[in-house]
Design an enzyme around this catalytic site. Structure first.
Site, PDB file in Angstrom:
ATOM      1  N   CYS A 253      23.699  -8.730  66.148  1.00 49.93           N
ATOM      2  CA  CYS A 253      24.957  -8.929  65.434  1.00 49.93           C
ATOM      3  C   CYS A 253      25.254 -10.423  65.350  1.00 49.93           C
ATOM      4  O   CYS A 253      25.255 -11.114  66.374  1.00 49.93           O
ATOM      5  CB  CYS A 253      26.093  -8.205  66.155  1.00 49.93           C
ATOM      6  SG  CYS A 253      27.712  -8.493  65.390  1.00 49.93           S
TER       7      CYS A 253
ATOM      8  N   TYR B   8      17.214  12.158  22.065  1.00 51.12           N
ATOM      9  CA  TYR B   8      17.161  12.170  23.527  1.00 51.12           C
ATOM     10  C   TYR B   8      17.194  13.564  24.155  1.00 51.12           C
ATOM     11  O   TYR B   8      17.025  13.693  25.367  1.00 51.12           O
ATOM     12  CB  TYR B   8      18.310  11.335  24.106  1.00 51.12           C
ATOM     13  CG  TYR B   8      19.690  11.750  23.625  1.00 51.12           C
ATOM     14  CD1 TYR B   8      20.370  12.814  24.202  1.00 51.12           C
ATOM     15  CD2 TYR B   8      20.306  11.070  22.586  1.00 51.12           C
ATOM     16  CE1 TYR B   8      21.621  13.187  23.769  1.00 51.12           C
ATOM     17  CE2 TYR B   8      21.562  11.427  22.132  1.00 51.12           C
ATOM     18  CZ  TYR B   8      22.220  12.496  22.729  1.00 51.12           C
ATOM     19  OH  TYR B   8      23.463  12.873  22.277  1.00 51.12           O
TER      20      TYR B   8
ATOM     21  N   CYS C 115      28.767 -10.879  67.675  1.00 51.41           N
ATOM     22  CA  CYS C 115      28.880 -10.621  69.120  1.00 51.41           C
ATOM     23  C   CYS C 115      27.528 -10.653  69.821  1.00 51.41           C
ATOM     24  O   CYS C 115      27.470 -10.561  71.052  1.00 51.41           O
ATOM     25  CB  CYS C 115      29.573  -9.288  69.376  1.00 51.41           C
ATOM     26  SG  CYS C 115      28.612  -7.833  68.866  1.00 51.41           S
TER      27      CYS C 115
ATOM     28  N   GLU D 198      18.451   7.368  31.465  1.00 51.74           N
ATOM     29  CA  GLU D 198      18.155   6.831  30.138  1.00 51.74           C
ATOM     30  C   GLU D 198      19.288   5.900  29.713  1.00 51.74           C
ATOM     31  O   GLU D 198      20.375   5.926  30.286  1.00 51.74           O
ATOM     32  CB  GLU D 198      18.045   7.971  29.117  1.00 51.74           C
ATOM     33  CG  GLU D 198      17.098   9.089  29.502  1.00 51.74           C
ATOM     34  CD  GLU D 198      17.386  10.362  28.727  1.00 51.74           C
ATOM     35  OE1 GLU D 198      17.761  10.277  27.540  1.00 51.74           O
ATOM     36  OE2 GLU D 198      17.259  11.453  29.320  1.00 51.74           O
TER      37      GLU D 198
ATOM     38  N   GLU E  14       0.837  -1.204   0.000  1.00 53.29           N
ATOM     39  CA  GLU E  14       0.000   0.000   0.000  1.00 53.29           C
ATOM     40  C   GLU E  14       0.872   1.253   0.000  1.00 53.29           C
ATOM     41  O   GLU E  14       0.630   2.213  -0.748  1.00 53.29           O
ATOM     42  CB  GLU E  14      -0.910  -0.017   1.232  1.00 53.29           C
ATOM     43  CG  GLU E  14      -1.938   1.098   1.277  1.00 53.29           C
ATOM     44  CD  GLU E  14      -3.201   0.774   0.482  1.00 53.29           C
ATOM     45  OE1 GLU E  14      -4.153   1.551   0.561  1.00 53.29           O
ATOM     46  OE2 GLU E  14      -3.215  -0.271  -0.218  1.00 53.29           O
TER      47      GLU E  14
ATOM     48  N   CYS F  22      33.510  -5.356  68.822  1.00 47.51           N
ATOM     49  CA  CYS F  22      33.118  -6.528  68.034  1.00 47.51           C
ATOM     50  C   CYS F  22      34.309  -6.929  67.154  1.00 47.51           C
ATOM     51  O   CYS F  22      34.883  -6.085  66.452  1.00 47.51           O
ATOM     52  CB  CYS F  22      31.904  -6.178  67.181  1.00 47.51           C
ATOM     53  SG  CYS F  22      31.274  -7.543  66.185  1.00 47.51           S
TER      54      CYS F  22
ATOM     55  N   ASP G  82      25.720   3.356  22.120  1.00 48.57           N
ATOM     56  CA  ASP G  82      27.101   3.430  21.644  1.00 48.57           C
ATOM     57  C   ASP G  82      27.080   3.589  20.132  1.00 48.57           C
ATOM     58  O   ASP G  82      27.084   2.620  19.376  1.00 48.57           O
ATOM     59  CB  ASP G  82      27.838   2.144  22.048  1.00 48.57           C
ATOM     60  CG  ASP G  82      29.346   2.337  22.025  1.00 48.57           C
ATOM     61  OD1 ASP G  82      29.786   3.485  21.842  1.00 48.57           O
ATOM     62  OD2 ASP G  82      30.073   1.342  22.196  1.00 48.57           O
TER      63      ASP G  82
ATOM     64  N   LYS H 278      22.384   4.778  27.509  1.00 53.77           N
ATOM     65  CA  LYS H 278      23.451   5.434  26.740  1.00 53.77           C
ATOM     66  C   LYS H 278      23.805   4.520  25.573  1.00 53.77           C
ATOM     67  O   LYS H 278      24.364   3.442  25.772  1.00 53.77           O
ATOM     68  CB  LYS H 278      24.691   5.674  27.592  1.00 53.77           C
ATOM     69  CG  LYS H 278      25.800   6.380  26.831  1.00 53.77           C
ATOM     70  CD  LYS H 278      27.044   6.541  27.677  1.00 53.77           C
ATOM     71  CE  LYS H 278      28.115   7.308  26.886  1.00 53.77           C
ATOM     72  NZ  LYS H 278      28.522   6.596  25.663  1.00 53.77           N
TER      73      LYS H 278
ATOM     74  N   LYS I 174      29.298   4.306  32.927  1.00 53.68           N
ATOM     75  CA  LYS I 174      29.736   3.302  31.952  1.00 53.68           C
ATOM     76  C   LYS I 174      29.763   1.919  32.591  1.00 53.68           C
ATOM     77  O   LYS I 174      30.294   1.738  33.685  1.00 53.68           O
ATOM     78  CB  LYS I 174      31.131   3.660  31.427  1.00 53.68           C
ATOM     79  CG  LYS I 174      31.196   4.984  30.689  1.00 53.68           C
ATOM     80  CD  LYS I 174      30.404   4.976  29.406  1.00 53.68           C
ATOM     81  CE  LYS I 174      31.040   4.115  28.348  1.00 53.68           C
ATOM     82  NZ  LYS I 174      32.280   4.646  27.784  1.00 53.68           N
TER      83      LYS I 174
END
Length: 646
Positions: free
Chosen positions: A390, A210, A393, A105, A30, A411, A109, A107, A298
């Site tokens: 704990c 972005y 101890c 968002e 179409e 401790c 590459d 990233k 990163k």
């Protein structure tokens, strides 16, 4: 002409549904039928409308790229590869914006692109280049169908996006390519920066948008509104987007991206964290290279999936309990991994970690990997219980914020962790004093404090299991060598909660010796870039706790930290000075040395405590902030005159 307008609008609508929304409403046949009709009308009339889809073809090869100056500079992003660096970013933002809201968002590459529109029509496409000037790749970009040739907005606008080649498209291309492409990033850059637009068309790149780089009027107030504007104007945006009101929510979003990025068709190498409020961004400003209001986190490549066998609780030097996951052993980056850390009980709940579940782990710069999130629960998955006493101890635990603490300073794990931290490589660097040795010294001689290490003798060590003459002599020699150490390493060795190596270096540079640091009030501590409210409170409190003050006094009997001499009574005594821009003759380090030799204190950013700003060429946001605060500003000539340096 009316029929051409009708066909262009209809075909562009269908193309947006197909390439941007991934939701086609008509079959390809179409679309092709009406596209052919439009081509015939254009040939008959000799007219091609500015937003006609027939413009999206690979034209003749270019001889060279022309250069184009962006309306507004395109900055690259500063990077974080660890939680410490991400936390330092949060601290810097909160000094200016007390209650920041962030967006997170993906990233991607690929290759950063800038697309310009004027009066609602596409004008040109350029690469980022050096940020000020990029290459005009309009002919190449016209072959891409994931952005509009006309938009409702009638002012001048620049939008930013990332040119990518989807992984499935790359795989399909490589099946028949005479020279297969190595990876998606190089493939995208090569497709856009190819002088032959037909090559661009053949590789089928996309652009995910972005941000808005420049808008003549009606600029959105937030990143959230920018995202909505891009969608409303027909740009392809990636559907993942998180609005985060706390640092924990930012971390969760980053971890979510880390887990889910394996399931998407685009190469990603991290997450982008931005301050949502655009007006607040203006206050934070920019460095010479990066915006202060955004950072790219990163990801490391060293990740895999394994099963949680159990979760145990460790007690650190401050008494904080940290959950440690025992894992089904798995090879990761050449190492067999058997355990991984979680931050706290809230982290367990957020990541939905259960005993028996499959989780994604990452090994970056830390020896012990981190659990990023849960991949799958199984029939035998069991909830992790929150401890009340704990595990070592038996002391009842206390909660403070998101963490659980053992309040008992005696401790055993707390003592061992304090000793081990003091001797670690980034601190006093006492080689041979491991966690196991610290345990032996505590159990055999009752050593609780780092200062007691300087009372050890070779004869004492020979009484420990596994110690012979050479090992004992080496340890005593390492302890003796540590008596002289730089001030920043000594501060880090003290083990003040929240004071890592970066903050320790800031404190050493700012105060010059332990006496000045110990006497500092919270306001003075807060003038440092990497010291926030919580850390300032912790440092202030640490030096005023009797046990810590006594231990510091004992340590200074044995250790001589290299201190920075502060000039007294100099021409800049009492002045808090900020350097910004490029000075005509002095390097920044030279000017800083002169300021300190004359009794001044150098600050890395403008605050309410700043009394003087030395500004050179290309001074940016620091100068603007100084003007707003009414702080005295001088140039190098006045600086030299003030200090009689002419």
């Amino acid at each position: 002409m009316d029929r051409m307008r009708e066909l262009v609008d209809m075909l562009n609508k269908w193309a947006n549904e197909y390439y941007v929304l991934d939701n086609p409403s008509v079959p390809d046949s179409e679309y092709d039928k009406y596209y052919d009709e439009l081509r015939r009308l254009e040939e008959q009339t000799g007219t091609v409308l500015a937003d006609s889809p027939t413009r999206r073809v690979g034209g003749e090869p270019l001889k060279a790229f022309s250069r184009h100056t962006h309306i507004s500079r395109l900055y690259s992003l500063d990077k974080a590869v660890s939680s410490d660096e991400l936390n330092a970013f949060f601290t810097r933002v909160k000094k200016v914006v007390p209650d920041p809201v962030y967006t997170v968002e993906y990233k991607f590459d690929g290759l950063t692109m800038c697309i310009t529109y004027r009066d609602g029509a596409f004008v040109r496409a350029t690469t980022r280049g050096n940020g000020v000037e990029g290459e005009d790749v309009t002919a190449q970009c016209l072959t891409i169908k994931s952005f509009p040739l006309s938009i409702p907005y009638k002012g001048t606008v620049e939008v930013k996006g990332e040119a990518v080649i989807r992984l499935s498209v790359l795989a399909q291309y490589n099946k028949t390519a005479a020279e297969p492409l190595k990876n998606a990033r190089n493939a995208a850059a090569g497709a856009i920066r190819n002088l032959d637009p037909s090559v661009t068309a053949e590789r089928r790149p996309d652009i995910y948008f972005y941000d808005i780089n420049y808008m003549e009027s009606d600029m959105p107030a937030t990143q959230e509104e920018c995202f909505a504007w891009l969608k409303a104007n027909g740009f392809r945006v990636f559907p993942y987007y998180r609005l985060c009101r706390t640092e924990a929510e930012v971390t969760d979003a980053i971890n979510e991206i880390e887990v889910e990025r394996r399931n998407i068709d685009v190469l990603t190498d991290g997450a982008v964290v931005k301050l949502n409020d655009i007006a607040a961004r203006g206050v934070l400003g920019y460095t010479d290279k990066f915006p202060r209001w955004a950072i790219a986190y990163k990801f490391e490549a060293e990740e895999c999936v394994t099963t949680v066998r159990d979760v145990r609780w460790q007690v650190g030097r401050t008494g904080k309990l940290t959950p440690l996951a025992d894992l089904e052993p798995v090879d990761l980056a050449g190492v067999t991994v058997r355990k991984a850390t979680l931050n706290n009980y809230g982290d367990i709940l957020r990541k939905d970690v259960k005993k028996g579940s499959k989780v994604l782990i990452r090994r970056s710069n830390e020896v012990i990997p981190e659990i990023l999130g849960t991949v799958e629960h199984v029939a035998g998955s069991v909830d992790v219980e929150k401890p009340s006493v704990c595990p070592f101890c038996g002391t009842p635990l206390v909660e403070s914020g998101a963490n659980i603490f053992c309040p008992n300073r005696d401790c055993r794990p707390r003592i061992i962790a304090r000793l081990e931290h003091f001797c670690s490589k980034g601190a006093m660097d006492i080689e041979g004093l491991s966690e196991m040795t610290a345990g032996l010294l505590h159990d055999k001689f009752g050593i609780k404090y780092a200062s007691e290490l300087y009372t050890l003798t070779t004869e004492m060590l020979l009484g420990l299991e596994g110690f012979k003459n050479k090992k004992a002599d080496n340890l005593i020699s390492a302890i003796e060598k540590s008596r002289k150490v730089t001030l920043d390493r000594f501060i880090y060795a003290l083990g003040i909660d929240g004071v890592g190596k970066v903050a320790a270096a800031d404190l050493a540079n700012a105060f010059g010796d332990t006496a000045a640091l110990a006497a500092a009030d919270k306001d003075k501590l807060l003038t440092l870039d990497n010291i926030g409210e919580v850390t300032a409170e912790t440092i202030y409190g640490w030096f005023r706790e009797k046990d810590n003050a006594e231990e510091l006094e004992r340590l200074l009997r044995y250790i001589t930290p290299e201190v920075k001499k502060k000039a007294e009574g100099g021409l800049l005594a009492g002045q808090m000075v900020v350097l910004t821009g490029t000075l005509p003759t002095y390097k920044r380090s030279e000017a800083q040395k002169i300021i300190e030799e004359n009794g001044g204190t150098c600050q890395s950013s403008v605050t309410s405590k700043t009394t003087l700003v030395l500004a050179g060429e290309d001074a940016g946001s620091k100068l603007e902030k100084a003007v707003k605060l009414g702080i005295k500003i001088i140039d190098e000539a006045e600086f030299r005159k003030m200090l009689n340096l002419n």
